[in-house]
Design a protein around this motif. Structure first.
Motif, PDB file in Angstrom:
ATOM      1  N   LEU A 172       0.832  -1.206   0.000  1.00 26.62           N
ATOM      2  CA  LEU A 172       0.000   0.000   0.000  1.00 26.62           C
ATOM      3  C   LEU A 172       0.869   1.259   0.000  1.00 26.62           C
ATOM      4  O   LEU A 172       0.592   2.218  -0.726  1.00 26.62           O
ATOM      5  CB  LEU A 172      -0.928  -0.001   1.213  1.00 26.62           C
ATOM      6  N   LYS A 173       1.922   1.236   0.795  1.00 25.58           N
ATOM      7  CA  LYS A 173       2.827   2.388   0.893  1.00 25.58           C
ATOM      8  C   LYS A 173       3.447   2.724  -0.456  1.00 25.58           C
ATOM      9  O   LYS A 173       3.526   3.899  -0.846  1.00 25.58           O
ATOM     10  CB  LYS A 173       3.924   2.086   1.916  1.00 25.58           C
ATOM     11  N   PHE A 174       3.889   1.706  -1.177  1.00 29.59           N
ATOM     12  CA  PHE A 174       4.556   1.924  -2.468  1.00 29.59           C
ATOM     13  C   PHE A 174       3.574   1.880  -3.650  1.00 29.59           C
ATOM     14  O   PHE A 174       3.994   1.861  -4.795  1.00 29.59           O
ATOM     15  CB  PHE A 174       5.652   0.880  -2.661  1.00 29.59           C
ATOM     16  N   GLU A 175       2.295   1.853  -3.343  1.00 31.60           N
ATOM     17  CA  GLU A 175       1.244   1.919  -4.365  1.00 31.60           C
ATOM     18  C   GLU A 175       1.356   0.786  -5.384  1.00 31.60           C
ATOM     19  O   GLU A 175       1.491   0.989  -6.578  1.00 31.60           O
ATOM     20  CB  GLU A 175       1.259   3.291  -5.058  1.00 31.60           C
ATOM     21  N   ASN A 176       1.315  -0.430  -4.861  1.00 31.05           N
ATOM     22  CA  ASN A 176       1.273  -1.647  -5.679  1.00 31.05           C
ATOM     23  C   ASN A 176       2.504  -1.817  -6.573  1.00 31.05           C
ATOM     24  O   ASN A 176       2.394  -1.880  -7.805  1.00 31.05           O
ATOM     25  CB  ASN A 176       0.001  -1.673  -6.528  1.00 31.05           C
ATOM     26  N   PRO A 177       3.676  -1.918  -5.991  1.00 33.89           N
ATOM     27  CA  PRO A 177       4.910  -2.046  -6.784  1.00 33.89           C
ATOM     28  C   PRO A 177       4.971  -3.379  -7.522  1.00 33.89           C
ATOM     29  O   PRO A 177       4.377  -4.373  -7.068  1.00 33.89           O
ATOM     30  CB  PRO A 177       6.009  -1.976  -5.719  1.00 33.89           C
ATOM     31  N   PRO A 178       5.662  -3.430  -8.643  1.00 31.52           N
ATOM     32  CA  PRO A 178       5.817  -4.695  -9.363  1.00 31.52           C
ATOM     33  C   PRO A 178       6.526  -5.757  -8.530  1.00 31.52           C
ATOM     34  O   PRO A 178       6.179  -6.939  -8.592  1.00 31.52           O
ATOM     35  CB  PRO A 178       6.645  -4.311 -10.594  1.00 31.52           C
ATOM     36  N   LEU A 179       7.534  -5.331  -7.763  1.00 30.33           N
ATOM     37  CA  LEU A 179       8.308  -6.260  -6.928  1.00 30.33           C
ATOM     38  C   LEU A 179       8.598  -5.605  -5.589  1.00 30.33           C
ATOM     39  O   LEU A 179       9.125  -4.496  -5.534  1.00 30.33           O
ATOM     40  CB  LEU A 179       9.614  -6.658  -7.615  1.00 30.33           C
ATOM     41  N   LEU A 180       8.243  -6.308  -4.537  1.00 27.65           N
ATOM     42  CA  LEU A 180       8.576  -5.888  -3.175  1.00 27.65           C
ATOM     43  C   LEU A 180       9.431  -6.970  -2.543  1.00 27.65           C
ATOM     44  O   LEU A 180       9.144  -8.160  -2.686  1.00 27.65           O
ATOM     45  CB  LEU A 180       7.308  -5.697  -2.337  1.00 27.65           C
ATOM     46  N   HIS A 181      10.478  -6.559  -1.816  1.00 23.77           N
ATOM     47  CA  HIS A 181      11.278  -7.522  -1.063  1.00 23.77           C
ATOM     48  C   HIS A 181      11.208  -7.182   0.415  1.00 23.77           C
ATOM     49  O   HIS A 181      11.465  -6.043   0.808  1.00 23.77           O
ATOM     50  CB  HIS A 181      12.744  -7.503  -1.506  1.00 23.77           C
ATOM     51  N   VAL A 182      10.845  -8.171   1.237  1.00 21.86           N
ATOM     52  CA  VAL A 182      10.848  -7.973   2.684  1.00 21.86           C
ATOM     53  C   VAL A 182      12.080  -8.648   3.271  1.00 21.86           C
ATOM     54  O   VAL A 182      12.556  -9.663   2.764  1.00 21.86           O
ATOM     55  CB  VAL A 182       9.565  -8.517   3.342  1.00 21.86           C
ATOM     56  N   ALA A 183      12.591  -8.059   4.348  1.00 23.28           N
ATOM     57  CA  ALA A 183      13.829  -8.546   4.952  1.00 23.28           C
ATOM     58  C   ALA A 183      13.622  -9.901   5.622  1.00 23.28           C
ATOM     59  O   ALA A 183      12.519 -10.277   6.024  1.00 23.28           O
ATOM     60  CB  ALA A 183      14.339  -7.537   5.973  1.00 23.28           C
ATOM     61  N   TYR A 184      14.726 -10.633   5.760  1.00 19.02           N
ATOM     62  CA  TYR A 184      14.699 -11.947   6.399  1.00 19.02           C
ATOM     63  C   TYR A 184      16.012 -12.154   7.134  1.00 19.02           C
ATOM     64  O   TYR A 184      16.941 -11.340   7.039  1.00 19.02           O
ATOM     65  CB  TYR A 184      14.502 -13.051   5.353  1.00 19.02           C
ATOM     66  N   GLU A 185      16.093 -13.232   7.857  1.00 17.96           N
ATOM     67  CA  GLU A 185      17.342 -13.587   8.511  1.00 17.96           C
ATOM     68  C   GLU A 185      17.648 -15.051   8.248  1.00 17.96           C
ATOM     69  O   GLU A 185      16.754 -15.861   8.004  1.00 17.96           O
ATOM     70  CB  GLU A 185      17.285 -13.318  10.012  1.00 17.96           C
ATOM     71  N   VAL A 186      18.933 -15.365   8.274  1.00 16.29           N
ATOM     72  CA  VAL A 186      19.385 -16.756   8.194  1.00 16.29           C
ATOM     73  C   VAL A 186      19.580 -17.228   9.624  1.00 16.29           C
ATOM     74  O   VAL A 186      20.251 -16.567  10.419  1.00 16.29           O
ATOM     75  CB  VAL A 186      20.706 -16.869   7.411  1.00 16.29           C
ATOM     76  N   THR A 187      18.975 -18.367   9.960  1.00 16.69           N
ATOM     77  CA  THR A 187      19.078 -18.884  11.319  1.00 16.69           C
ATOM     78  C   THR A 187      19.616 -20.315  11.300  1.00 16.69           C
ATOM     79  O   THR A 187      19.652 -20.962  10.246  1.00 16.69           O
ATOM     80  CB  THR A 187      17.711 -18.898  12.028  1.00 16.69           C
ATOM     81  N   ASP A 188      19.995 -20.795  12.465  1.00 17.73           N
ATOM     82  CA  ASP A 188      20.321 -22.212  12.571  1.00 17.73           C
ATOM     83  C   ASP A 188      19.030 -22.996  12.806  1.00 17.73           C
ATOM     84  O   ASP A 188      17.931 -22.428  12.802  1.00 17.73           O
ATOM     85  CB  ASP A 188      21.356 -22.467  13.670  1.00 17.73           C
ATOM     86  N   SER A 189      19.140 -24.273  13.020  1.00 18.01           N
ATOM     87  CA  SER A 189      17.947 -25.120  13.167  1.00 18.01           C
ATOM     88  C   SER A 189      17.129 -24.780  14.407  1.00 18.01           C
ATOM     89  O   SER A 189      15.943 -25.125  14.482  1.00 18.01           O
ATOM     90  CB  SER A 189      18.355 -26.596  13.208  1.00 18.01           C
ATOM     91  N   ASN A 190      17.744 -24.086  15.359  1.00 20.88           N
ATOM     92  CA  ASN A 190      17.046 -23.672  16.570  1.00 20.88           C
ATOM     93  C   ASN A 190      16.517 -22.247  16.476  1.00 20.88           C
ATOM     94  O   ASN A 190      16.104 -21.659  17.478  1.00 20.88           O
ATOM     95  CB  ASN A 190      17.968 -23.805  17.784  1.00 20.88           C
ATOM     96  N   LEU A 191      16.548 -21.690  15.260  1.00 20.00           N
ATOM     97  CA  LEU A 191      16.088 -20.331  14.967  1.00 20.00           C
ATOM     98  C   LEU A 191      16.936 -19.253  15.635  1.00 20.00           C
ATOM     99  O   LEU A 191      16.473 -18.130  15.841  1.00 20.00           O
ATOM    100  CB  LEU A 191      14.612 -20.158  15.342  1.00 20.00           C
TER     101      LEU A 191
END
Length: 302
Positions: A110-129
């Motif tokens: 909504l903020k970017f008014e329906n962008p073609p591509l949005l990327h949300v941040a993530y993290e790399v974790t171990d098996s225990n998060l």
């Protein structure tokens, strides 16, 4: 663009013999605070008990399809054909969305008014998060971030429906493991990128991740194919050709790191030296430090 469909998000999960991981992944989706979504599980010819498992996980949000094995690119493209959502995203069957993931994505769309591509941040974790690396420093409209490799995780990318139907994953088995980067190069070169740097998902770094098990020949072939396919696109050619040496350098350092982590230290160092010759400033990148660190530790143990 006005959205008419009653489903806002389609989450496509390609899976192959991941019955032991899939329940946790699906549970993370059923806990979403934003409820306007569907989950499309594409079983890419699993030989374990995935089909039986899915029968016991019936839910109004989840649709399950089983198809002949064709690798993850083909599975994702199959899922796109079934998708009814206005935005499409992808989640590997051994990773998770945090509860606010879809809510964050919706707010940013909504903020970017329906962008073609949005990327949300993530993290790399171990098996225990436990968090190992956070990928939350991208910048909207910075398409050149892909010159250094692929910081965009599949689960972080939300494609508007028309874009997902226009730009498909390249269905070449030999490209598996780099098919997402090759697609992101084409999409970002043509339509740009917007980002939300709130960490919303976790890529779980366990020992059986498929991307950890590639031989030198496969890694080199993936690089060559990814660059060949991507640079057939005119926008990619125009925007990224000036950075050809830099892109090659980062591809070779990627190969080097994987070889070193696979205990092939001398071969890994050889690719690392090549990457430095192609782009000397890569010597000071974090990946170079990791290659040196793991090579020294490995060689000293011999």
């Amino acid at each position: 663009m006005e959205f008419q469909n009653t489903i806002f998000f389609s989450i496509i999960i390609p899976t192959y013999n991941r019955a032991s991981f899939l329940p946790v992944t699906l549970q993370s989706l059923l806990k979403q605070t934003f409820k306007d979504y569907e989950v499309i599980v594409v079983d890419d010819g699993s030989t374990d008990n995935t089909e039986e498992l899915m029968k016991g996980l019936a839910n109004v949000h989840i649709r399950y399809y089983k198809k002949e094995n064709g690798e993850r690119a083909a599975a994702r493209n199959f899922g796109i054909k079934q998708a009814r959502g206005q935005y499409i995203t992808f989640l590997d069957s051994d990773d998770i969305f945090y509860e606010q993931c879809l809510s964050n994505a919706y707010e940013s769309i909504l903020k970017f008014e329906n962008p073609p591509l949005l990327h949300v941040a993530y993290e790399v974790t171990d098996s225990n998060l436990k968090s190992k690396v956070k990928v939350n420093n991208l910048v909207s409209d910075d398409i050149y971030v892909l010159v250094k490799g692929n910081p965009l995780s599949c689960m972080g990318v939300f494609l508007r429906r028309d874009i997902a139907n226009t730009y498909k994953f390249t269905e070449d088995r030999a490209l598996a493991g780099s098919e997402d980067w090759e697609l992101w190069l084409r999409v970002v070169a043509n339509v740009g990128i917007k980002v939300d740097n709130r960490i919303s998902a976790a890529l779980i770094d366990h020992d059986s991740r498929s991307v950890k098990h590639f031989a030198e020949r496969n890694l080199v072939e993936r690089k060559e194919l990814a660059l060949r396919y991507a640079f057939e696109d005119e926008a990619v050619k125009k925007i990224f050709s000036p950075y050809w040496k830099k892109i090659n350098s980062y591809c070779d350092s990627y190969i080097a790191l994987h070889l070193v982590l696979g205990h092939q230290y001398r071969k890994g160092l050889s690719f690392w030296f090549t990457s430095i010759l192609e782009y000397p400033l890569s010597l000071f990148e974090r990946r170079s430090m990791a290659i040196v660190k793991y090579s020294l530790l490995g060689l000293l143990k011999r």
